[in-house]
Design a protein around this motif. Structure first.
Motif, PDB file in Angstrom:
ATOM      1  N   MET A   1       1.162  -0.730  -0.155  1.00 13.05           N
ATOM      2  CA  MET A   1      -0.051  -0.141   0.303  1.00 13.05           C
ATOM      3  C   MET A   1       1.120   1.045   0.138  1.00 13.05           C
ATOM      4  SD  MET A   1      -2.752   1.144   2.865  1.00 13.05           S
ATOM      5  CE  MET A   1      -4.040   0.738   2.511  1.00 13.05           C
ATOM      6  N   THR A   2       0.157   2.084  -0.304  1.00 10.69           N
ATOM      7  CA  THR A   2       1.107   4.171  -0.611  1.00 10.69           C
ATOM      8  C   THR A   2       0.593   4.001   0.670  1.00 10.69           C
ATOM      9  OG1 THR A   2       1.487   3.420  -3.453  1.00 10.69           O
ATOM     10  CG2 THR A   2       1.334   5.774  -2.325  1.00 10.69           C
ATOM     11  N   LYS A   3       2.183   4.631   0.723  1.00 11.88           N
ATOM     12  CA  LYS A   3       1.612   6.450   2.035  1.00 11.88           C
ATOM     13  C   LYS A   3       1.686   7.087   1.746  1.00 11.88           C
ATOM     14  CE  LYS A   3       1.804   2.014   5.492  1.00 11.88           C
ATOM     15  NZ  LYS A   3       2.689   1.523   6.945  1.00 11.88           N
ATOM     16  N   ILE A   4       1.219   8.301   2.219  1.00  6.22           N
ATOM     17  CA  ILE A   4       1.698   9.376   1.900  1.00  6.22           C
ATOM     18  C   ILE A   4       1.550  10.179   2.440  1.00  6.22           C
ATOM     19  CG2 ILE A   4       0.744  11.218  -0.142  1.00  6.22           C
ATOM     20  CD1 ILE A   4      -0.191   9.587  -1.903  1.00  6.22           C
ATOM     21  N   LEU A   5       1.999  11.409   3.199  1.00 11.53           N
ATOM     22  CA  LEU A   5       2.157  11.823   4.609  1.00 11.53           C
ATOM     23  C   LEU A   5       2.407  13.890   4.098  1.00 11.53           C
ATOM     24  CD1 LEU A   5       2.750  12.242   7.632  1.00 11.53           C
ATOM     25  CD2 LEU A   5       5.219  12.760   6.989  1.00 11.53           C
ATOM     26  N   LEU A   6       0.870  14.552   4.199  1.00 10.70           N
ATOM     27  CA  LEU A   6       1.031  15.404   3.779  1.00 10.70           C
ATOM     28  C   LEU A   6       0.786  16.677   4.970  1.00 10.70           C
ATOM     29  CD1 LEU A   6      -2.092  14.866   1.397  1.00 10.70           C
ATOM     30  CD2 LEU A   6      -0.463  15.265   0.683  1.00 10.70           C
ATOM     31  N   VAL A   7       2.217  17.807   4.902  1.00 11.70           N
ATOM     32  CA  VAL A   7       1.877  18.631   5.697  1.00 11.70           C
ATOM     33  C   VAL A   7       2.257  20.233   5.511  1.00 11.70           C
ATOM     34  CG1 VAL A   7       3.778  19.399   7.537  1.00 11.70           C
ATOM     35  CG2 VAL A   7       3.967  17.287   6.577  1.00 11.70           C
ATOM     36  N   ASP A   8       1.283  20.658   6.058  1.00  7.33           N
ATOM     37  CA  ASP A   8       0.666  22.372   5.056  1.00  7.33           C
ATOM     38  C   ASP A   8       0.354  22.830   6.714  1.00  7.33           C
ATOM     39  OD1 ASP A   8       0.342  24.643   3.980  1.00  7.33           O
ATOM     40  OD2 ASP A   8      -0.162  23.371   2.462  1.00  7.33           O
ATOM     41  N   ASP A   9       0.323  24.192   6.773  1.00  6.60           N
ATOM     42  CA  ASP A   9      -0.201  24.466   8.439  1.00  6.60           C
ATOM     43  C   ASP A   9      -1.938  25.184   7.539  1.00  6.60           C
ATOM     44  OD1 ASP A   9       0.570  26.216   7.046  1.00  6.60           O
ATOM     45  OD2 ASP A   9       0.913  28.180   7.830  1.00  6.60           O
ATOM     46  N   ASP A  10      -1.958  25.345   6.560  1.00  7.39           N
ATOM     47  CA  ASP A  10      -3.126  25.410   6.078  1.00  7.39           C
ATOM     48  C   ASP A  10      -4.255  23.813   5.803  1.00  7.39           C
ATOM     49  OD1 ASP A  10      -5.484  26.131   5.167  1.00  7.39           O
ATOM     50  OD2 ASP A  10      -5.527  27.324   3.601  1.00  7.39           O
ATOM     51  N   PRO A  11      -5.516  23.989   7.307  1.00 11.79           N
ATOM     52  CA  PRO A  11      -6.463  23.004   6.816  1.00 11.79           C
ATOM     53  C   PRO A  11      -7.017  22.663   5.601  1.00 11.79           C
ATOM     54  CG  PRO A  11      -6.725  24.374   8.631  1.00 11.79           C
ATOM     55  CD  PRO A  11      -5.403  24.748   8.134  1.00 11.79           C
ATOM     56  N   HIS A  12      -7.301  24.132   5.289  1.00 15.24           N
ATOM     57  CA  HIS A  12      -7.987  23.669   3.756  1.00 15.24           C
ATOM     58  C   HIS A  12      -7.475  23.319   2.251  1.00 15.24           C
ATOM     59  CE1 HIS A  12     -11.239  26.191   5.855  1.00 15.24           C
ATOM     60  NE2 HIS A  12     -10.954  26.797   6.187  1.00 15.24           N
ATOM     61  N   CYS A  13      -6.178  23.898   3.017  1.00 13.47           N
ATOM     62  CA  CYS A  13      -5.033  23.343   1.523  1.00 13.47           C
ATOM     63  C   CYS A  13      -4.407  21.847   1.604  1.00 13.47           C
ATOM     64  CB  CYS A  13      -3.550  24.217   1.919  1.00 13.47           C
ATOM     65  SG  CYS A  13      -2.570  23.560   0.578  1.00 13.47           S
ATOM     66  N   LEU A  14      -4.526  21.233   3.309  1.00 14.00           N
ATOM     67  CA  LEU A  14      -4.513  19.628   3.252  1.00 14.00           C
ATOM     68  C   LEU A  14      -5.487  18.863   2.434  1.00 14.00           C
ATOM     69  CD1 LEU A  14      -2.369  19.625   6.512  1.00 14.00           C
ATOM     70  CD2 LEU A  14      -1.927  18.847   4.430  1.00 14.00           C
ATOM     71  N   ASN A  15      -7.063  19.745   3.296  1.00 13.52           N
ATOM     72  CA  ASN A  15      -7.694  19.038   3.242  1.00 13.52           C
ATOM     73  C   ASN A  15      -8.237  18.842   1.388  1.00 13.52           C
ATOM     74  OD1 ASN A  15      -8.780  18.088   5.012  1.00 13.52           O
ATOM     75  ND2 ASN A  15      -9.414  20.339   5.842  1.00 13.52           N
ATOM     76  N   ALA A  16      -8.137  19.733   0.696  1.00 13.06           N
ATOM     77  CA  ALA A  16      -8.296  20.221  -0.741  1.00 13.06           C
ATOM     78  C   ALA A  16      -7.198  18.879  -1.330  1.00 13.06           C
ATOM     79  CB  ALA A  16      -7.649  21.249  -1.509  1.00 13.06           C
ATOM     80  N   LEU A  17      -6.090  18.496  -0.705  1.00 11.19           N
ATOM     81  CA  LEU A  17      -4.348  18.281  -1.306  1.00 11.19           C
ATOM     82  C   LEU A  17      -5.194  16.818  -1.097  1.00 11.19           C
ATOM     83  CD1 LEU A  17      -1.493  17.703  -3.279  1.00 11.19           C
ATOM     84  CD2 LEU A  17      -1.072  18.495  -0.691  1.00 11.19           C
ATOM     85  N   GLN A  18      -5.411  16.329  -0.602  1.00 13.27           N
ATOM     86  CA  GLN A  18      -5.302  15.113   0.150  1.00 13.27           C
ATOM     87  C   GLN A  18      -6.906  14.718  -0.565  1.00 13.27           C
ATOM     88  OE1 GLN A  18      -6.738  15.032   4.617  1.00 13.27           O
ATOM     89  NE2 GLN A  18      -6.013  13.003   4.565  1.00 13.27           N
ATOM     90  N   ARG A  19      -8.100  15.696  -0.537  1.00 14.37           N
ATOM     91  CA  ARG A  19      -8.790  14.773  -2.127  1.00 14.37           C
ATOM     92  C   ARG A  19      -8.661  14.673  -3.187  1.00 14.37           C
ATOM     93  NH1 ARG A  19     -11.674  19.086   0.717  1.00 14.37           N
ATOM     94  NH2 ARG A  19     -11.644  20.569  -1.185  1.00 14.37           N
ATOM     95  N   THR A  20      -8.040  15.489  -4.174  1.00 14.77           N
ATOM     96  CA  THR A  20      -6.513  15.459  -5.313  1.00 14.77           C
ATOM     97  C   THR A  20      -6.779  14.270  -5.706  1.00 14.77           C
ATOM     98  OG1 THR A  20      -6.777  18.025  -5.087  1.00 14.77           O
ATOM     99  CG2 THR A  20      -5.690  16.871  -6.630  1.00 14.77           C
ATOM    100  N   LEU A  21      -5.412  13.621  -3.978  1.00  7.98           N
ATOM    101  CA  LEU A  21      -4.631  12.538  -4.028  1.00  7.98           C
ATOM    102  C   LEU A  21      -5.855  11.439  -4.179  1.00  7.98           C
ATOM    103  CD1 LEU A  21      -1.700  14.069  -1.837  1.00  7.98           C
ATOM    104  CD2 LEU A  21      -2.002  13.358  -4.917  1.00  7.98           C
ATOM    105  N   ARG A  22      -6.631  11.434  -3.737  1.00  3.49           N
ATOM    106  CA  ARG A  22      -7.729   9.956  -3.813  1.00  3.49           C
ATOM    107  C   ARG A  22      -8.233  10.086  -4.676  1.00  3.49           C
ATOM    108  NH1 ARG A  22      -7.388   8.542   1.547  1.00  3.49           N
ATOM    109  NH2 ARG A  22      -7.455   9.629   3.532  1.00  3.49           N
ATOM    110  N   LEU A  23      -8.318  10.925  -5.490  1.00  8.03           N
ATOM    111  CA  LEU A  23      -8.743  11.013  -6.880  1.00  8.03           C
ATOM    112  C   LEU A  23      -8.158  10.573  -7.440  1.00  8.03           C
ATOM    113  CD1 LEU A  23     -11.479  13.689  -6.623  1.00  8.03           C
ATOM    114  CD2 LEU A  23     -11.620  11.824  -7.067  1.00  8.03           C
TER     115      LEU A  23
END
Length: 166
Positions: free
Chosen positions: A1-23
């Motif tokens: 399983m691929t494991k990715i770690l995202l780090v950003d102090d802006d939670p909105h940016c983190l959520n958008a990046l997470q959604r984008t990567l999941r898609l």
């Protein structure tokens, strides 16, 4: 399983990046951990094996280049991508040279470019892991040397009770 770690102090940016990567990576079904605190992310990577880290540059406590540089020491085979709204040359240069980032991408990210870079990063990680697995350890090299010197030395025959047969 691929494991990715995202780090950003802006939670909105983190959520958008997470959604984008999941898609983007639907078929791979990646495990994605997201942190708004770079120190917590650093603690996490000390205990978990991660394939890819994508970090923002401007964050409190620790900037992205410092975080990626620390990650390089803790997890050298983890591929690192910097994502930043800052296009300052010194920022990019430091991130690439000191933290050895695989890519430096600007915010807002282009989804096609992000997907291409993430796929290339994951392919690089897979090749690093495969190369490491193919390289014999010091113990394996020593065992091969001993076996070449004295054939059969490492093969011990035992009887039913476990006693060594000579």
């Amino acid at each position: 399983m691929t494991k990715i770690l995202l780090v950003d102090d802006d939670p909105h940016c983190l959520n958008a990046l997470q959604r984008t990567l999941r898609l983007m990576l639907q078929r791979e079904q990646p495990h994605i951990d997201a942190f708004t605190n770079p120190m917590e992310a650093l603690k996490h990577i000390c205990t978990c094996d991660v394939d890819l880290v994508i970090s923002d540059y401007r964050m409190p406590q620790l900037n992205g280049a410092e975080l990626l540089e620390a990650l390089k020491q803790v997890a050298p085979d983890t591929v690192r991508i910097m994502l930043s709204a800052s296009a300052e040359f010194d920022t990019m240069l430091h991130t690439i040279n000191q933290a050895q980032a695989f890519r430096f991408m600007l915010k807002p990210w282009n989804p096609v470019e992000l997907e291409e870079n993430v796929r290339l990063a994951l392919a690089l990680r897979a090749s690093l892991v495969a190369a490491k697995a193919a390289t014999p350890s010091a113990q394996e090299l020593e065992a091969a040397r001993l076996e070449a010197e004295e054939p059969g030395m490492l093969h011990v025959r035992r009887n039913a009770d476990g006693a060594i047969l000579l």
